[in-house]
Write an enzyme that holds these catalytic residues in place. Structure first.
Site, mmCIF file in Angstrom:
data_model
loop_
_atom_site.group_PDB
_atom_site.id
_atom_site.type_symbol
_atom_site.label_atom_id
_atom_site.label_comp_id
_atom_site.label_asym_id
_atom_site.label_seq_id
_atom_site.Cartn_x
_atom_site.Cartn_y
_atom_site.Cartn_z
ATOM 1 C CG HIS A 13 0.970 6.866 5.942
ATOM 2 N ND1 HIS A 13 1.596 7.529 6.104
ATOM 3 C CD2 HIS A 13 0.691 5.396 5.369
ATOM 4 C CE1 HIS A 13 2.673 6.013 6.082
ATOM 5 N NE2 HIS A 13 2.183 5.071 5.722
ATOM 6 C CB CYS A 21 5.026 2.143 7.171
ATOM 7 S SG CYS A 21 4.820 3.319 6.120
ATOM 8 C CG LEU A 22 6.271 1.080 1.043
ATOM 9 C CD1 LEU A 22 5.591 1.331 -0.261
ATOM 10 C CD2 LEU A 22 7.538 -0.311 0.301
ATOM 11 N N GLY A 29 0.592 -0.866 -0.753
ATOM 12 C CA GLY A 29 0.283 0.202 0.103
ATOM 13 C C GLY A 29 0.796 1.165 -0.030
ATOM 14 C CG HIS A 44 0.051 1.058 7.599
ATOM 15 N ND1 HIS A 44 0.771 0.667 8.398
ATOM 16 C CD2 HIS A 44 0.488 1.863 6.963
ATOM 17 C CE1 HIS A 44 1.727 1.287 8.412
ATOM 18 N NE2 HIS A 44 1.512 1.692 6.405
ATOM 19 C CD GLU A 45 -1.148 2.244 2.986
ATOM 20 O OE1 GLU A 45 -1.356 3.524 2.411
ATOM 21 O OE2 GLU A 45 -0.301 0.784 3.314
ATOM 22 C CD GLN A 63 3.293 5.647 2.599
ATOM 23 O OE1 GLN A 63 2.307 5.103 2.308
ATOM 24 N NE2 GLN A 63 4.711 5.129 3.102
HETATM 25 NI NI NI Z 1 2.719 2.826 5.595
#
Ligand code: NI
Length: 176
Positions: free
Chosen positions: A145, A99-100, A45, A141-142, A50
């Protein structure tokens, strides 16, 4: 076009993102770029902040587990515009997230087991999903953000403390 990622320590990850008012060519291009970026990173995701765009939009693949235990991921990822997380269950579950934007680190987070999601797709249609387990977790989670929240904020203090030095390193390394 693959877009550069923004990492832990960058203020764009801490902003409350703006709603998408209209699905413009710019938004469509952003989504196409985010899909390319997600593929490049081998991620599940990715939320717009991000890649440095503080708007309420994320893309996400679901994990599909077969009876023999093998898993695959949906392709292409689903697009969620102005998503809302509704009816979180009392029942919770603890599992590991990464997380990226926080490379090399993972941590356990407690979240509701089941949720409903309402969001808009790229054609402007509203859709809802009822979902449970890890795929529900990924949506939360997304969605976090979009409110400037990272999963590490939801870890218990003791577990987070163990990550502190790694987090300091990430902040230094990726935000010169
Ligand atoms: Ni993340």
């Amino acid at each position: 076009m693959i877009r550069p990622l923004y990492y832990y320590g960058h203020p764009v990850l801490r902003q409350k993102c703006e709603s998408v008012k209209e699905i413009t060519d710019e938004i469509r291009q952003l989504v196409a770029d985010m899909v390319e970026t997600l593929n490049h990173e081998n991620g599940a995701g990715l939320a717009a902040p991000q890649v440095g765009v503080p708007i309420r939009l994320f893309i996400l693949r679901d994990y599909i587990v077969a009876e023999d235990g093998h898993w695959t991921m949906t392709d292409p990822p689903t697009v969620y515009i102005n998503p809302k997380i509704l009816s979180p269950s009392q029942e919770t579950d603890i599992d590991t997230e990464g997380c990226l934007s926080i490379p090399g680190v993972r941590g356990k987070v407690e979240r509701p087991w089941r949720i409903k999601v309402e969001a808009m797709d790229l054609d402007g249609n509203i859709f809802t999903q009822e979902i449970e387990g890890y795929n529900a977790r990924c949506r939360m989670h997304e969605n976090d953000h979009l409110n400037g929240v990272l999963y590490i904020d939801r870890m218990d203090a003791k577990s987070k403390q163990k990550l502190e030095s790694a987090l300091r390193e990430i902040k230094k390394k990726y935000n010169p």
